[in-house]
Scaffold this active site. Structure first.
Site, PDB file in Angstrom:
ATOM      1  N   ASP A 237      32.681  25.358  37.716  1.00 13.55           N
ATOM      2  CA  ASP A 237      32.767  25.736  36.308  1.00 13.55           C
ATOM      3  C   ASP A 237      34.191  25.955  35.818  1.00 13.55           C
ATOM      4  OD1 ASP A 237      33.437  28.042  37.638  1.00 13.55           O
ATOM      5  OD2 ASP A 237      31.474  28.953  37.397  1.00 13.55           O
TER       6      ASP A 237
ATOM      7  N   GLU B  52      26.807  22.694  42.660  1.00  9.89           N
ATOM      8  CA  GLU B  52      26.604  24.086  42.220  1.00  9.89           C
ATOM      9  C   GLU B  52      26.219  24.139  40.740  1.00  9.89           C
ATOM     10  OE1 GLU B  52      29.733  27.214  41.916  1.00  9.89           O
ATOM     11  OE2 GLU B  52      28.825  28.030  43.712  1.00  9.89           O
TER      12      GLU B  52
ATOM     13  N   ARG C 244      39.239  36.225  34.263  1.00  6.42           N
ATOM     14  CA  ARG C 244      39.945  36.178  32.985  1.00  6.42           C
ATOM     15  C   ARG C 244      39.383  37.180  31.968  1.00  6.42           C
ATOM     16  NH1 ARG C 244      43.250  31.507  31.179  1.00  6.42           N
ATOM     17  NH2 ARG C 244      43.068  30.657  33.254  1.00  6.42           N
TER      18      ARG C 244
ATOM     19  N   HIS D 117      45.631  37.232  43.932  1.00  5.44           N
ATOM     20  CA  HIS D 117      45.624  35.935  43.234  1.00  5.44           C
ATOM     21  C   HIS D 117      46.968  35.746  42.541  1.00  5.44           C
ATOM     22  CE1 HIS D 117      44.402  32.842  40.342  1.00  5.44           C
ATOM     23  NE2 HIS D 117      43.224  32.734  40.948  1.00  5.44           N
TER      24      HIS D 117
HETATM   25  C1  UD1 Z   1      40.693  29.437  37.755  1.00  9.04           C
HETATM   26  C2  UD1 Z   1      39.332  29.132  37.125  1.00  9.04           C
HETATM   27  C3  UD1 Z   1      38.288  30.161  37.591  1.00  9.04           C
HETATM   28  C4  UD1 Z   1      38.264  30.275  39.091  1.00  9.04           C
HETATM   29  C5  UD1 Z   1      39.658  30.560  39.608  1.00  9.04           C
HETATM   30  C6  UD1 Z   1      39.635  30.574  41.104  1.00  9.04           C
HETATM   31  C7  UD1 Z   1      39.450  28.144  34.884  1.00  9.04           C
HETATM   32  C8  UD1 Z   1      39.419  28.409  33.449  1.00  9.04           C
HETATM   33  N1  UD1 Z   1      39.412  29.234  35.671  1.00  9.04           N
HETATM   34  O1  UD1 Z   1      41.164  30.652  37.218  1.00  9.04           O
HETATM   35  O2  UD1 Z   1      37.010  29.748  37.123  1.00  9.04           O
HETATM   36  O3  UD1 Z   1      37.390  31.316  39.450  1.00  9.04           O
HETATM   37  O4  UD1 Z   1      40.560  29.524  39.163  1.00  9.04           O
HETATM   38  O5  UD1 Z   1      40.737  31.209  41.645  1.00  9.04           O
HETATM   39  O6  UD1 Z   1      39.498  27.016  35.307  1.00  9.04           O
HETATM   40  N2  UD1 Z   1      48.728  30.189  40.010  1.00  9.04           N
HETATM   41  C9  UD1 Z   1      49.803  29.892  40.833  1.00  9.04           C
HETATM   42  N3  UD1 Z   1      49.556  29.216  42.007  1.00  9.04           N
HETATM   43  C10 UD1 Z   1      48.322  28.838  42.381  1.00  9.04           C
HETATM   44  C11 UD1 Z   1      47.227  29.141  41.535  1.00  9.04           C
HETATM   45  C12 UD1 Z   1      47.456  29.814  40.347  1.00  9.04           C
HETATM   46  O7  UD1 Z   1      50.940  30.225  40.551  1.00  9.04           O
HETATM   47  O8  UD1 Z   1      48.176  28.224  43.448  1.00  9.04           O
HETATM   48  C13 UD1 Z   1      48.988  30.922  38.738  1.00  9.04           C
HETATM   49  C14 UD1 Z   1      49.717  30.048  37.705  1.00  9.04           C
HETATM   50  O9  UD1 Z   1      50.584  30.869  36.975  1.00  9.04           O
HETATM   51  C15 UD1 Z   1      48.566  29.570  36.827  1.00  9.04           C
HETATM   52  C16 UD1 Z   1      47.706  30.808  36.813  1.00  9.04           C
HETATM   53  O10 UD1 Z   1      47.737  31.300  38.166  1.00  9.04           O
HETATM   54  O11 UD1 Z   1      48.986  29.173  35.557  1.00  9.04           O
HETATM   55  C17 UD1 Z   1      46.301  30.645  36.343  1.00  9.04           C
HETATM   56  O12 UD1 Z   1      45.642  29.551  36.957  1.00  9.04           O
HETATM   57  P1  UD1 Z   1      44.338  28.905  36.235  1.00  9.04           P
HETATM   58  O13 UD1 Z   1      43.796  27.851  37.139  1.00  9.04           O
HETATM   59  O14 UD1 Z   1      44.648  28.538  34.837  1.00  9.04           O
HETATM   60  O15 UD1 Z   1      43.318  30.093  36.136  1.00  9.04           O
HETATM   61  P2  UD1 Z   1      42.698  31.052  37.231  1.00  9.04           P
HETATM   62  O16 UD1 Z   1      42.762  32.414  36.646  1.00  9.04           O
HETATM   63  O17 UD1 Z   1      43.311  30.801  38.548  1.00  9.04           O
HETATM   64  N1  UDP Z   2      39.628  33.009  49.502  1.00 12.96           N
HETATM   65  C1  UDP Z   2      40.658  32.575  50.351  1.00 12.96           C
HETATM   66  N2  UDP Z   2      41.799  33.333  50.402  1.00 12.96           N
HETATM   67  C2  UDP Z   2      41.973  34.470  49.690  1.00 12.96           C
HETATM   68  C3  UDP Z   2      40.925  34.884  48.812  1.00 12.96           C
HETATM   69  C4  UDP Z   2      39.773  34.130  48.744  1.00 12.96           C
HETATM   70  O1  UDP Z   2      40.529  31.559  51.021  1.00 12.96           O
HETATM   71  O2  UDP Z   2      43.027  35.104  49.797  1.00 12.96           O
HETATM   72  C5  UDP Z   2      38.415  32.173  49.397  1.00 12.96           C
HETATM   73  C6  UDP Z   2      37.090  32.889  49.517  1.00 12.96           C
HETATM   74  O3  UDP Z   2      36.643  32.942  50.857  1.00 12.96           O
HETATM   75  C7  UDP Z   2      36.170  32.057  48.640  1.00 12.96           C
HETATM   76  C8  UDP Z   2      37.098  31.507  47.583  1.00 12.96           C
HETATM   77  O4  UDP Z   2      38.419  31.651  48.075  1.00 12.96           O
HETATM   78  O5  UDP Z   2      35.617  30.968  49.353  1.00 12.96           O
HETATM   79  C9  UDP Z   2      36.915  32.215  46.272  1.00 12.96           C
HETATM   80  O6  UDP Z   2      37.922  31.826  45.378  1.00 12.96           O
HETATM   81  P1  UDP Z   2      38.200  32.639  44.050  1.00 12.96           P
HETATM   82  O7  UDP Z   2      37.771  34.053  44.221  1.00 12.96           O
HETATM   83  O8  UDP Z   2      39.628  32.357  43.702  1.00 12.96           O
HETATM   84  O9  UDP Z   2      37.310  31.875  42.984  1.00 12.96           O
HETATM   85  P2  UDP Z   2      35.790  32.033  42.503  1.00 12.96           P
HETATM   86  O10 UDP Z   2      34.917  31.862  43.694  1.00 12.96           O
HETATM   87  O11 UDP Z   2      35.659  33.384  41.856  1.00 12.96           O
HETATM   88  O12 UDP Z   2      35.632  30.946  41.498  1.00 12.96           O
END
Ligand code: UD1
Ligand code: UDP
Length: 374
Positions: free
Chosen positions: A97, A119, A212, A242
């Site tokens: 999603d 999923e 978010r 995160h």
């Molecule tokens: C996204 C997904 C959310 C999912 C989550 C998993 C959307 C809208 N949201 O949220 O559904 O649960 O990923 O973790 O798609 N960033 C880094 N390095 C990384 C990853 C993220 O620096 O490897 C930082 C960056 O500043 C980036 C920000 O995190 O812009 C947000 O990333 P984004 O994918 O937009 O949203 P998430 O909150 O991670």
């Molecule tokens: N996870 C990981 N390292 C971490 C935190 C989470 O590998 O430091 C894994 C966790 O086991 C799960 C997935 O990341 O499989 C969940 O990702 P996240 O919580 O970012 O996204 P969501 O599932 O809420 O979309």
């Protein structure tokens, strides 16, 4: 030969799609598999690709620090266009999603390619929770031809929206992933670090949070609840944070200097599962962690008001506690002070899958494409 293009971009999509990619690649007589990563996440995606040994055929490298939803959406849709033209797949597979999920499905639709959604059918019924994921799910279902539902409940949600064809209950491929890692750890795979920073003799609580819809006051409240738990002398909180700046800022401000809290960089998947196995309690707002907890027999407190994963809540091993600091503290204390209650929530069960979802997804893609061709 069925040409399958997987499109994904974030950590959880990679964890849940790499087992499917690997399974399809193990049947080269039937499937030609290509992988396109948007790299909506960069570092956190690469960590997972390494664990599963998956090398992308296309890497769009789109992540920007602090990206907004509109920026990600527009960049991903535009960048997928040449990939769709070059790959010319029979089916595009997306998962979950995220922004990448919706954009992958939309781009396939624009190129008149069938979409398989892994999923499918998770719903809270509230478009704002989780935001924007609930809308991404609804729209992706509308576009998809094949709906791989993890549970009967998810399949029912799809039927209730008038979807009558292409629903297959497969289990969640995230459970394939966690069972694979659990078995590797049980076979003695070494985990780097061995957690020397975690004091022995204390109850370890593993925390993750990143949603978010909680950014701002709700996230501060989450941190204050965790800070109160950390005042207990018998606990130690471990929190791999995160990389989203909306998460890192309040977490380091409110939890960074506390003696009973260890903040870590996001962990590789193997050490994260190892840590979950060592925890006495997990407090999270993550979708994937809510599913993994029951498979590992860990009690989970979910810091959200609503969940799209009711099965483990109904079974009593996951409890919704919202984002109020006091409630988070009280629910955690209830478990920490009451071993019988904690034991009741620590039951191993598998409401989300049996570790064979990838096989079922492969079978369903094969039947769908071959029936379409006849
Ligand atoms: C996204 C997904 C959310 C999912 C989550 C998993 C959307 C809208 N949201 O949220 O559904 O649960 O990923 O973790 O798609 N960033 C880094 N390095 C990384 C990853 C993220 O620096 O490897 C930082 C960056 O500043 C980036 C920000 O995190 O812009 C947000 O990333 P984004 O994918 O937009 O949203 P998430 O909150 O991670
Ligand atoms: N996870 C990981 N390292 C971490 C935190 C989470 O590998 O430091 C894994 C966790 O086991 C799960 C997935 O990341 O499989 C969940 O990702 P996240 O919580 O970012 O996204 P969501 O599932 O809420 O979309």
């Amino acid at each position: 030969m069925i040409k399958t293009l997987f499109v994904f971009g974030t950590r959880p999509e990679a964890i849940k799609l790499c087992p499917v990619v690997s399974h399809l690649r193990s049947i080269p007589a039937l499937f030609h598999v290509e992988v396109c990563v948007t790299a909506q996440h960069r570092a956190m995606l690469d960590q997972v690709l390494d664990v599963f040994g998956v090398q992308p055929d296309y890497d769009l490298d789109l992540m920007q620090p602090g990206q907004t939803l509109s920026q990600s959406t527009s960049r991903i849709v535009a960048s997928l266009e040449p990939v769709m033209r070059a790959s010319r797949p029979d089916i595009v597979v997306v998962q979950g999603d995220t922004t990448t999920t919706l954009c992958g499905a939309l781009s396939a639709f624009y190129h008149q390619v069938a979409v398989g959604h892994v999923e499918a059918g998770l719903r809270t019924g509230d478009l704002l929770q989780p935001f924007p994921e609930e809308l991404n799910r609804v729209l992706t279902s509308r576009i998809s031809a094949l709906h791989f539902a993890a549970t009967e409940g998810a399949a029912r949600n799809l039927r209730a929206e008038g979807i009558s064809a292409g629903i297959v209950v497969t289990g969640n491929s995230g459970i394939d992933a966690v069972m694979w890692i659990r078995d590797r750890l049980a076979a003695g795979e070494a985990v780097p670090g061995q957690w020397s920073e975690i004091p022995s003799g204390k109850k370890m609580i593993l925390v993750t949070a990143h949603r978010r819809e909680s950014f701002g006051p709700a996230f501060e409240s989450i941190c204050m609840g965790l800070a109160r738990i950390a005042q207990r002398p018998d606990v130690h909180i471990v929190y791999p944070v995160h990389r989203n700046p909306n998460v890192m800022d309040p977490v380091s401000r409110l939890l960074g200097d506390l003696p009973n809290v260890t903040l870590l960089e996001p962990l590789d998947y193997v050490p994260f599962i190892d840590l979950m196995q060592r925890a006495c309690l997990v407090i999270t707002d993550s979708g994937g962690v809510q599913e993994e907890g029951p498979s590992l027999g860990k009690p989970i407190l979910v810091m959200r008001e609503k969940t799209e994963r009711p099965e483990a809540v109904e079974a009593g091993t996951v409890r919704l506690v919202g984002t109020d600091a006091r409630r988070i503290f009280e629910e955690a204390s209830l478990l920490l002070d009451n071993p019988e209650e904690c034991a009741r929530m620590s039951r191993v069960h598998n409401p989300y899958g049996d570790g064979r979802a990838s096989e079922r997804i492969a079978g369903a893609i094969h039947s769908f494409i071959t029936e379409k061709g006849t």
